[in-house]
Design a protein around this motif. Structure first.
Motif, PDB file in Angstrom:
ATOM      1  N   GLN A 264      -2.213  11.423  -0.898  1.00  0.00           N
ATOM      2  CA  GLN A 264      -2.354  11.516   0.545  1.00  0.00           C
ATOM      3  C   GLN A 264      -2.499  10.103   1.102  1.00  0.00           C
ATOM      4  OE1 GLN A 264      -5.675  13.778   1.905  1.00  0.00           O
ATOM      5  NE2 GLN A 264      -5.003  13.755   4.015  1.00  0.00           N
ATOM      6  N   THR A 265      -1.648   9.781   2.077  1.00  0.00           N
ATOM      7  CA  THR A 265      -1.694   8.430   2.635  1.00  0.00           C
ATOM      8  C   THR A 265      -1.833   8.504   4.156  1.00  0.00           C
ATOM      9  OG1 THR A 265       0.701   8.280   2.947  1.00  0.00           O
ATOM     10  CG2 THR A 265      -0.166   7.561   0.818  1.00  0.00           C
ATOM     11  N   GLU A 266      -2.154   7.363   4.729  1.00  0.00           N
ATOM     12  CA  GLU A 266      -2.308   7.320   6.168  1.00  0.00           C
ATOM     13  C   GLU A 266      -1.416   6.216   6.725  1.00  0.00           C
ATOM     14  OE1 GLU A 266      -6.346   8.044   8.174  1.00  0.00           O
ATOM     15  OE2 GLU A 266      -6.023   5.882   8.360  1.00  0.00           O
ATOM     16  N   GLN A 267      -0.686   6.516   7.796  1.00  0.00           N
ATOM     17  CA  GLN A 267       0.094   5.472   8.453  1.00  0.00           C
ATOM     18  C   GLN A 267       0.284   5.849   9.919  1.00  0.00           C
ATOM     19  OE1 GLN A 267       4.202   5.152   7.155  1.00  0.00           O
ATOM     20  NE2 GLN A 267       4.250   7.291   6.548  1.00  0.00           N
ATOM     21  N   VAL A 268       0.520   4.833  10.734  1.00  0.00           N
ATOM     22  CA  VAL A 268       0.711   5.065  12.161  1.00  0.00           C
ATOM     23  C   VAL A 268       2.188   5.377  12.415  1.00  0.00           C
ATOM     24  CG1 VAL A 268       0.527   4.065  14.479  1.00  0.00           C
ATOM     25  CG2 VAL A 268      -1.194   3.527  12.740  1.00  0.00           C
ATOM     26  N   VAL A 269       2.443   6.511  13.044  1.00  0.00           N
ATOM     27  CA  VAL A 269       3.813   6.914  13.341  1.00  0.00           C
ATOM     28  C   VAL A 269       3.949   7.012  14.856  1.00  0.00           C
ATOM     29  CG1 VAL A 269       5.526   8.744  13.031  1.00  0.00           C
ATOM     30  CG2 VAL A 269       3.925   8.220  11.193  1.00  0.00           C
ATOM     31  N   ALA A 270       5.025   6.418  15.401  1.00  0.00           N
ATOM     32  CA  ALA A 270       5.232   6.463  16.850  1.00  0.00           C
ATOM     33  C   ALA A 270       5.516   7.893  17.293  1.00  0.00           C
ATOM     34  CB  ALA A 270       6.399   5.557  17.224  1.00  0.00           C
ATOM     35  N   ASP A 271       5.033   8.271  18.481  1.00  0.00           N
ATOM     36  CA  ASP A 271       5.323   9.601  19.007  1.00  0.00           C
ATOM     37  C   ASP A 271       6.826   9.771  19.179  1.00  0.00           C
ATOM     38  OD1 ASP A 271       2.791  10.614  19.137  1.00  0.00           O
ATOM     39  OD2 ASP A 271       2.386   9.828  21.146  1.00  0.00           O
TER      40      ASP A 271
ATOM     41  N   THR B 255      -5.993  11.285  -4.076  1.00  0.00           N
ATOM     42  CA  THR B 255      -5.018  11.750  -5.049  1.00  0.00           C
ATOM     43  C   THR B 255      -5.447  13.112  -5.579  1.00  0.00           C
ATOM     44  OG1 THR B 255      -4.668   9.446  -5.679  1.00  0.00           O
ATOM     45  CG2 THR B 255      -3.896  11.101  -7.220  1.00  0.00           C
ATOM     46  N   THR B 256      -4.500  14.030  -5.660  1.00  0.00           N
ATOM     47  CA  THR B 256      -4.830  15.370  -6.152  1.00  0.00           C
ATOM     48  C   THR B 256      -3.915  15.733  -7.314  1.00  0.00           C
ATOM     49  OG1 THR B 256      -5.221  15.940  -3.842  1.00  0.00           O
ATOM     50  CG2 THR B 256      -5.232  17.756  -5.412  1.00  0.00           C
ATOM     51  N   VAL B 257      -4.523  16.207  -8.394  1.00  0.00           N
ATOM     52  CA  VAL B 257      -3.733  16.682  -9.527  1.00  0.00           C
ATOM     53  C   VAL B 257      -3.790  18.199  -9.521  1.00  0.00           C
ATOM     54  CG1 VAL B 257      -3.493  16.673 -12.042  1.00  0.00           C
ATOM     55  CG2 VAL B 257      -4.241  14.607 -10.849  1.00  0.00           C
TER      56      VAL B 257
END
Ligand SMILES: [Zn+2]
Length: 263
Positions: free
Chosen positions: A38-45, A24-26
């Motif tokens: 900032q998050t992370e997730q798997v995204v299909a090509d 998290t950035t303020v």
């Protein structure tokens, strides 16, 4: 949300936050405070798009973007001009004040708020325009601008726009150039995210060369807006013609057939 040292603070959540939270950035922008997650997730090509669906754009001073299909997009000129006027006025006021005095600091803060407005306006315009363009075209060719240098120098120019007469022109240009740089960056990832791509091509002779007979001369531009070949008579709006030549170069780079450009 709970922040270290501050405790619980309220914030406005602009959109859903998908994925796993990483950090998290303020940050502060003008008068406002922002928090970004900032998050992370798997995204299909994304499925690759047909590169033959290629268009090109000419970035310019009069019109922000002119596409090779003739579409014209203008920057919010009136709003920029209004802010530029205010900035010039506040800069003059600042120059008359005693450095580091209470009032000087107040004026400095006012100036920073105005700079932040310019940045907001530009980001909003660039985001909307790049979305529009990427929704309609898979592959876009643009002039190969030297962005790195340009954005760095433009940033310097917005805050230190030189002196006296050059000041207005310098600031004007700096705002535009930063817009071009941002547009390229944003458009590139938006196209890539949907399986398309941004192709950067050299723009050499795009303003003076005739696409029909190849005759290249300054005289082919009787006015800023008009291209008219002095050898064969081929005539067109100059920015559209330049964009068409960029499109041809983009297509050659990609190895896809050229599209005819009716006069
Ligand atoms: Zn010609």
């Amino acid at each position: 949300m709970h922040l270290p040292k501050l405790g619980w603070v309220k914030f406005f959540q602009g959109r859903p936050i998908p994925g796993v939270l990483k950090n998290t950035t303020v940050s502060r922008h003008g008068r406002h405070w922002f928090v970004s997650f900032q998050t992370e997730q798997v995204v299909a090509d994304p499925l690759p798009q047909d590169p033959a669906d290629c268009i090109a754009g000419d970035l310019g001073v009069k019109h922000f973007l002119v596409l090779s299909d003739g579409t014209i997009y203008d920057a919010p000129r009136a709003a920029y001009a209004h802010l530029r006027q205010q900035i010039t006025r506040v800069q003059r006021k600042l120059a008359r004040q005693v450095k580091f005095s209470k009032n000087w600091q107040k004026t400095q803060r006012r100036l920073n708020v105005l700079y932040a407005h310019v940045a907001d306006l530009r980001r909003d315009f660039v985001q909307k325009l790049s979305t529009t363009v990427s929704q309609h075209h898979a592959t876009v060719a643009l002039e190969n601008l030297r962005i790195g240098n340009m954005t760095a120098s433009a940033k310097g120019t917005v805050e230190q726009p030189g002196t006296q007469g050059r000041q207005k022109a310098g600031l004007n240009r700096a705002i535009l150039e930063m817009g071009w740089g941002q547009f390229l960056t944003v458009l590139e990832y938006k196209l890539a995210a949907q399986g398309g791509q941004l192709v950067l091509v050299p723009a050499a002779y795009c303003s003076q060369a005739c696409p029909q007979c190849g005759y290249t001369a300054k005289a082919n531009r009787p006015t800023r807006d008009r291209f008219c070949c002095q050898a064969c008579g081929y005539a067109k709006m100059a920015d559209v013609k330049a964009a068409e030549m960029l499109e041809d170069r983009g297509r050659q780079r990609l190895g896809v057939p050229l599209r005819p450009h009716p006069a």
